[in-house]
Design a protein around this motif. Structure first.
Motif, PDB file in Angstrom:
ATOM      1  N   GLY A   1       0.810  -1.220   0.000  1.00 40.91           N
ATOM      2  CA  GLY A   1       0.000   0.000   0.000  1.00 40.91           C
ATOM      3  C   GLY A   1       0.840   1.264   0.000  1.00 40.91           C
ATOM      4  N   SER A   2       1.892   1.289   0.817  1.00 42.37           N
ATOM      5  CA  SER A   2       2.784   2.452   0.849  1.00 42.37           C
ATOM      6  C   SER A   2       3.517   2.602  -0.473  1.00 42.37           C
ATOM      7  CB  SER A   2       3.802   2.313   1.978  1.00 42.37           C
ATOM      8  OG  SER A   2       3.162   2.241   3.218  1.00 42.37           O
TER       9      SER A   2
ATOM     10  N   VAL B   1       2.486   1.615  -3.516  1.00 47.78           N
ATOM     11  CA  VAL B   1       1.561   2.120  -4.539  1.00 47.78           C
ATOM     12  C   VAL B   1       1.273   3.597  -4.316  1.00 47.78           C
ATOM     13  CG1 VAL B   1      -0.827   1.948  -5.381  1.00 47.78           C
ATOM     14  CG2 VAL B   1       0.531  -0.118  -5.038  1.00 47.78           C
ATOM     15  N   TRP B   2       1.100   4.010  -3.062  1.00 42.51           N
ATOM     16  CA  TRP B   2       0.829   5.422  -2.777  1.00 42.51           C
ATOM     17  C   TRP B   2       2.023   6.295  -3.204  1.00 42.51           C
ATOM     18  CZ3 TRP B   2       2.822   9.096   0.730  1.00 42.51           C
ATOM     19  CH2 TRP B   2       2.057  10.258   0.837  1.00 42.51           C
ATOM     20  N   LEU B   3       3.241   5.833  -2.938  1.00 36.42           N
ATOM     21  CA  LEU B   3       4.416   6.612  -3.325  1.00 36.42           C
ATOM     22  C   LEU B   3       4.634   6.611  -4.837  1.00 36.42           C
ATOM     23  CD1 LEU B   3       6.947   5.755  -0.498  1.00 36.42           C
ATOM     24  CD2 LEU B   3       5.975   7.989  -1.020  1.00 36.42           C
TER      25      LEU B   3
ATOM     26  N   LEU C   1       2.395   6.880  -7.008  1.00 43.80           N
ATOM     27  CA  LEU C   1       1.457   7.865  -7.573  1.00 43.80           C
ATOM     28  C   LEU C   1       1.813   9.310  -7.229  1.00 43.80           C
ATOM     29  CD1 LEU C   1      -1.841   5.911  -6.890  1.00 43.80           C
ATOM     30  CD2 LEU C   1      -0.575   6.101  -9.039  1.00 43.80           C
ATOM     31  N   ARG C   2       2.921   9.527  -6.528  1.00 48.80           N
ATOM     32  CA  ARG C   2       3.340  10.883  -6.167  1.00 48.80           C
ATOM     33  C   ARG C   2       4.009  11.570  -7.358  1.00 48.80           C
ATOM     34  NH1 ARG C   2       0.734  12.844  -2.648  1.00 48.80           N
ATOM     35  NH2 ARG C   2       2.394  14.260  -2.124  1.00 48.80           N
TER      36      ARG C   2
ATOM     37  N   GLN D   1      10.247   9.957  -4.881  1.00 47.73           N
ATOM     38  CA  GLN D   1       9.150   9.234  -4.234  1.00 47.73           C
ATOM     39  C   GLN D   1       8.719   8.033  -5.063  1.00 47.73           C
ATOM     40  OE1 GLN D   1       6.368  12.419  -3.849  1.00 47.73           O
ATOM     41  NE2 GLN D   1       7.177  13.091  -1.871  1.00 47.73           N
TER      42      GLN D   1
ATOM     43  N   GLY E   1       8.871   4.240  -3.800  1.00 50.77           N
ATOM     44  CA  GLY E   1       7.649   3.453  -3.909  1.00 50.77           C
ATOM     45  C   GLY E   1       7.880   2.136  -4.636  1.00 50.77           C
TER      46      GLY E   1
END
Length: 113
Positions: A14-15, A17-19, A21-22, A27, A31
């Motif tokens: 999850g972390s 995938v979130w990174l 998309l930054r 980042q 990610g």
């Protein structure tokens, strides 16, 4: 134990995938590394979570496969760690060259302003 391990894998993925998309390239690289760690832990867990189990068969008289750890996921994860480290190093070099050429560390090369 399995629930904690599943939550850890989920947190890494999850972390990651979130990174990814930054908007900044550093980042995105971190990610990708976190996503790789999450996938490595998932592959490692497919070999059963066994503690103090020998990975090599010594006596082949009466073999119960449940008594031994599976060495194949361990070898796959070790290979993936080495490849992931080399890929991350290459991405960081490309990131530094891109920042030097464009003057920005955004993924699209433009500052949002």
């Amino acid at each position: 134990m399995e629930l904690l391990f599943a939550l850890l894998v989920g947190a890494f993925v999850g972390s990651g995938v979130w990174l990814i998309l930054r908007p900044r390239t550093f980042q995105v690289v971190i990610g990708l590394a976190l996503l790789g760690y999450g996938v490595n832990l998932f592959i490692f867990s497919m070999g059963r979570l066994r503690v103090n189990a020998p990975p090599i068969l010594v006596n082949t008289d009466a073999i119960n496969p449940a008594d031994f750890a599976d060495p194949v996921p361990q070898a796959l994860v070790l290979t993936a760690i080495v490849i992931g480290f080399a890929t991350t190093a290459l991405l960081l070099v490309v990131l530094l060259v891109s920042r030097g050429m464009t003057g920005s560390d955004h993924v699209d090369g433009k500052d949002p302003g």
